[in-house]
Scaffold this motif. Structure first.
Motif, PDB file in Angstrom:
ATOM      1  N   THR A  46       0.835  -1.227   0.000  1.00  0.00           N
ATOM      2  CA  THR A  46       0.000   0.000   0.000  1.00  0.00           C
ATOM      3  C   THR A  46       0.863   1.268   0.000  1.00  0.00           C
ATOM      4  O   THR A  46       0.653   2.174   0.803  1.00  0.00           O
ATOM      5  N   GLY A  47       1.868   1.298  -0.882  1.00  0.00           N
ATOM      6  CA  GLY A  47       2.679   2.500  -1.075  1.00  0.00           C
ATOM      7  C   GLY A  47       3.719   2.758  -0.011  1.00  0.00           C
ATOM      8  O   GLY A  47       4.301   3.838   0.035  1.00  0.00           O
ATOM      9  N   ILE A  48       3.982   1.766   0.854  1.00  0.00           N
ATOM     10  CA  ILE A  48       4.956   1.923   1.936  1.00  0.00           C
ATOM     11  C   ILE A  48       5.966   0.789   1.857  1.00  0.00           C
ATOM     12  O   ILE A  48       5.611  -0.367   1.611  1.00  0.00           O
TER      13      ILE A  48
ATOM     14  N   GLU B  48       2.034  22.830  -1.816  1.00  0.00           N
ATOM     15  CA  GLU B  48       0.913  21.936  -1.512  1.00  0.00           C
ATOM     16  C   GLU B  48       1.331  20.477  -1.661  1.00  0.00           C
ATOM     17  O   GLU B  48       1.070  19.651  -0.799  1.00  0.00           O
ATOM     18  N   GLN B  49       1.985  20.181  -2.766  1.00  0.00           N
ATOM     19  CA  GLN B  49       2.441  18.807  -3.015  1.00  0.00           C
ATOM     20  C   GLN B  49       3.497  18.400  -1.999  1.00  0.00           C
ATOM     21  O   GLN B  49       3.477  17.271  -1.494  1.00  0.00           O
ATOM     22  N   ALA B  50       4.427  19.308  -1.700  1.00  0.00           N
ATOM     23  CA  ALA B  50       5.490  18.998  -0.729  1.00  0.00           C
ATOM     24  C   ALA B  50       4.901  18.703   0.644  1.00  0.00           C
ATOM     25  O   ALA B  50       5.326  17.766   1.331  1.00  0.00           O
ATOM     26  N   PHE B  51       3.903  19.479   1.048  1.00  0.00           N
ATOM     27  CA  PHE B  51       3.257  19.267   2.355  1.00  0.00           C
ATOM     28  C   PHE B  51       2.623  17.873   2.424  1.00  0.00           C
ATOM     29  O   PHE B  51       2.810  17.131   3.387  1.00  0.00           O
ATOM     30  N   GLY B  52       1.864  17.508   1.383  1.00  0.00           N
ATOM     31  CA  GLY B  52       1.215  16.196   1.359  1.00  0.00           C
ATOM     32  C   GLY B  52       2.212  15.055   1.377  1.00  0.00           C
ATOM     33  O   GLY B  52       2.056  14.078   2.111  1.00  0.00           O
ATOM     34  N   LEU B  53       3.268  15.173   0.577  1.00  0.00           N
ATOM     35  CA  LEU B  53       4.272  14.107   0.490  1.00  0.00           C
ATOM     36  C   LEU B  53       5.064  13.966   1.788  1.00  0.00           C
ATOM     37  O   LEU B  53       5.355  12.856   2.225  1.00  0.00           O
ATOM     38  N   LEU B  54       5.427  15.103   2.418  1.00  0.00           N
ATOM     39  CA  LEU B  54       6.168  15.050   3.683  1.00  0.00           C
ATOM     40  C   LEU B  54       5.332  14.424   4.790  1.00  0.00           C
ATOM     41  O   LEU B  54       5.827  13.659   5.613  1.00  0.00           O
TER      42      LEU B  54
ATOM     43  N   TRP C  52       2.941  12.218   4.318  1.00  0.00           N
ATOM     44  CA  TRP C  52       2.875  10.783   3.977  1.00  0.00           C
ATOM     45  C   TRP C  52       4.173  10.078   4.359  1.00  0.00           C
ATOM     46  O   TRP C  52       4.173   8.961   4.871  1.00  0.00           O
ATOM     47  N   ALA C  53       5.317  10.742   4.123  1.00  0.00           N
ATOM     48  CA  ALA C  53       6.627  10.126   4.363  1.00  0.00           C
ATOM     49  C   ALA C  53       6.907   9.896   5.848  1.00  0.00           C
ATOM     50  O   ALA C  53       7.784   9.098   6.191  1.00  0.00           O
ATOM     51  N   GLU C  54       6.178  10.592   6.729  1.00  0.00           N
ATOM     52  CA  GLU C  54       6.385  10.384   8.166  1.00  0.00           C
ATOM     53  C   GLU C  54       5.872   9.028   8.642  1.00  0.00           C
ATOM     54  O   GLU C  54       6.239   8.570   9.727  1.00  0.00           O
ATOM     55  N   CYS C  55       5.008   8.374   7.851  1.00  0.00           N
ATOM     56  CA  CYS C  55       4.465   7.031   8.166  1.00  0.00           C
ATOM     57  C   CYS C  55       3.847   6.998   9.573  1.00  0.00           C
ATOM     58  O   CYS C  55       4.145   6.115  10.378  1.00  0.00           O
ATOM     59  N   LYS C  56       3.009   7.987   9.862  1.00  0.00           N
ATOM     60  CA  LYS C  56       2.364   8.048  11.170  1.00  0.00           C
ATOM     61  C   LYS C  56       1.138   7.148  11.198  1.00  0.00           C
ATOM     62  O   LYS C  56       0.411   7.042  10.211  1.00  0.00           O
ATOM     63  N   GLU C  57       0.900   6.550  12.371  1.00  0.00           N
ATOM     64  CA  GLU C  57      -0.310   5.744  12.541  1.00  0.00           C
ATOM     65  C   GLU C  57      -1.523   6.671  12.617  1.00  0.00           C
ATOM     66  O   GLU C  57      -1.448   7.756  13.186  1.00  0.00           O
ATOM     67  N   PRO C  58      -2.674   6.232  12.058  1.00  0.00           N
ATOM     68  CA  PRO C  58      -3.870   7.082  12.133  1.00  0.00           C
ATOM     69  C   PRO C  58      -4.404   7.166  13.561  1.00  0.00           C
ATOM     70  O   PRO C  58      -4.077   6.337  14.405  1.00  0.00           O
TER      71      PRO C  58
END
Length: 530
Positions: free
Chosen positions: A196-198, A225-231, A233-239
């Motif tokens: 799933t992308g990880i 905007e794109q950088a904010f979303g990607l950063l 996502w890259a943190e891989c935080k639990e919901p």
């Protein structure tokens, strides 16, 4: 009520079209009121957390975490997942209002906000059938499903073919189809697996290289905007966690005057029937339902509970929004330093320029006669050719330094590769030197017949630790622990540790069967110093 929607056809990469049913504003608002109750039903029914897609408190990160530490991962895709879900498949879990609103022509169409949850409910029985079938096979397999993507992780390569045939039969009998062109087997030996992308490794999860490249490109091109979303996502935080009604009642978060948690008036339609009957039989001498015994009190308490539940989730939503806003501000600070920092940097640059003598000399322009109305001014004329040359020299210097750093990295990597190759060659030499001795011992034992060589069978050990990236060690053997490590029958000293958590150490006894252990580490409370 007449369902209002419009049909939109979007082109797909394979040349076909994806049909989307876009509901009107009023119809969409009505469907959104059903989402919370559908989430409650799914969380109560899916206790093993096999469903990871479109579920509050779960997502791509929690899905990938379940597959950490395995050798192989098999992914299978369901074809036309939403359009295959009919009213009959999910009718036993739905109320009359939900059956009427959530389907168009008897199908949970793609585009309706309720369709993902309805599809999860429709596939529940097949999820259970798949898990039961895998248990009968006798191998330890982790199974999760993210929407139409079924994911299996295991340690034996031969299991892939068995799972493919077994799952295809169950899915086909249940009224769905497997898209065989998207079936994919990944091995940890070929690098990190992607789920799933990880990126999923031996002990933890990481952002993929593709995401890192996109982040660099977005930062370079200043696409905030794109950088904010990607950063994010890259943190891989639990919901954030999701609480069912039963959880909220147990946590006692509501006012006692609105809902007395010690009384017998549980909400029957918000719990499963078995749970409700068990509560009623335990709490009442007469087996009479609470809402039948005192309907007025029941109605008041139910309304109070639902009102406070709505307020609770609104506050949770606001907290999540504030956390997201704060995270965005932190990222924006990285992208745009403050004015004070800019001024300090400018001052440092000026000081450096004053210390270092420039290669060019500014020349004063001759004074020209100025009119009385215009103020007198003196302008500096800079030799831009010399300035360009100095800039070009600094750029060349930077490129040379970068090339030298790259060469150093390559040399270091080459040295490491040579060391590993030497180790492999030494291991081969050692094995070939031992082989004649082993053969001689075997021949002697066979010749004399007095000694028998008995090879004890080994069995897998699975230790599931929370948090998932905790360090797991077996202290009384040399081999390092991996998920599903094969061990001989006997006693083993296990230690689970992680920084910021209390370590656990205990003994286990391996018998002639696989052993699965689940342990949760407790966080060390930090003392506040005033």
């Amino acid at each position: 009520m007449k369902k209002q929607y419009k049909i939109i056809k979007l082109p797909k990469g394979n040349g076909k079209f994806r049909t989307i049913y876009a509901p009107s504003k009023a119809y969409k608002t009505k469907l959104k009121t059903l989402l919370l109750d559908l989430q409650q039903k799914l969380h109560n029914l899916d206790e093993e957390k096999s469903i990871q897609g479109f579920m509050r408190g779960r997502g791509p990160v929690s899905n990938a975490q379940k597959h950490v530490g395995y050798d192989y991962t098999l992914s299978m895709d369901l074809e036309d997942f939403f359009d295959s879900v009919t009213v009959e498949m999910a009718s036993e879990y739905l109320s009359e209002e939900e059956r009427e609103l959530c389907f168009i022509d008897g199908v949970a169409r793609q585009g309706l906000p309720t369709s993902p949850l309805i599809a999860n409910l429709a596939f529940l029985k097949l999820d259970e059938a798949i898990k039961d079938a895998l248990g009968e096979v006798g191998a330890y397999v982790i199974y999760t499903r993210y929407a139409d993507d079924m994911i299996f992780s295991f340690n034996k390569a031969e299991m892939a073919e068995t799972i493919t045939t077994l799952v295809s039969d169950i899915v086909t009998k249940g009224g769905f189809r497997v898209n065989t062109s998207k079936t994919k087997l990944q091995s940890a030996k070929q690098g990190r697996r992607q789920i799933t992308g990880i990126s999923v490794g031996e002990r933890a999860i990481h952002p993929t290289r593709k995401i890192k490249r996109k982040i660099r490109a977005a930062l370079h091109q200043k696409r905030e905007e794109q950088a904010f979303g990607l950063l994010t996502w890259a943190e891989c935080k639990e919901p954030e966690a999701f609480y069912t009604d039963r959880d909220l009642l147990n946590k006692n978060i509501f006012y006692e005057d609105a809902l007395d948690l010690s009384n017998d008036f549980y909400l029957s339609d918000l719990l499963s029937f078995e749970e409700y009957v068990e509560i009623v039989e335990r709490d009442f001498e007469e087996q009479q339902y609470a809402h039948e015994k005192n309907p007025i009190k029941w109605k008041k308490q139910k309304e109070a509970f639902l009102e406070q539940r709505e307020n609770f989730y609104q506050k949770e939503k606001q907290r999540a929004y504030e956390r997201s806003k704060q995270a965005r501000l932190d990222i924006e600070k990285r992208l745009h330093p403050s004015e004070d920092e800019d001024k300090s940097e400018a001052k440092q640059a000026q000081q450096q320029k004053s210390v270092q003598k420039p290669n060019f000399k500014p020349t004063m322009q001759k004074e020209t006669p100025v009119k009385e109305d215009e103020p007198k001014s003196k302008e500096l004329v800079v030799d831009f050719d010399t300035l360009k040359e100095s800039e070009q020299e600094s750029v060349e210097k930077f490129q040379k330094e970068r090339l030298s750093r790259r060469h150093m990295k390559e040399e270091k990597a080459q040295v490491e590769e040579e060391k590993e190759e030497k180790k492999r060659s030494l291991n081969k030499v050692f094995m070939w030197s031992i082989l004649p001795i082993v053969i001689m011992i075997m021949v002697m034992s066979y010749y004399f017949g007095n000694t028998e060589v008995k090879i004890k069978p080994t069995y897998p050990l699975f230790v599931k630790a929370t948090p998932y990236d905790a360090r797991i060690q077996i202290l009384n053997i040399k081999p390092r622990y991996t998920m599903g490590i094969e061990l001989k029958p006997g006693k083993y000293d296990i230690r689970i540790s992680k920084r910021g958590y209390k370590s656990q150490r205990f003994w286990i006894t391996m018998k002639h069967e696989p052993v699965v252990i689940e342990r949760e580490l407790q966080k060390i409370k930090k003392r506040k110093v005033y």
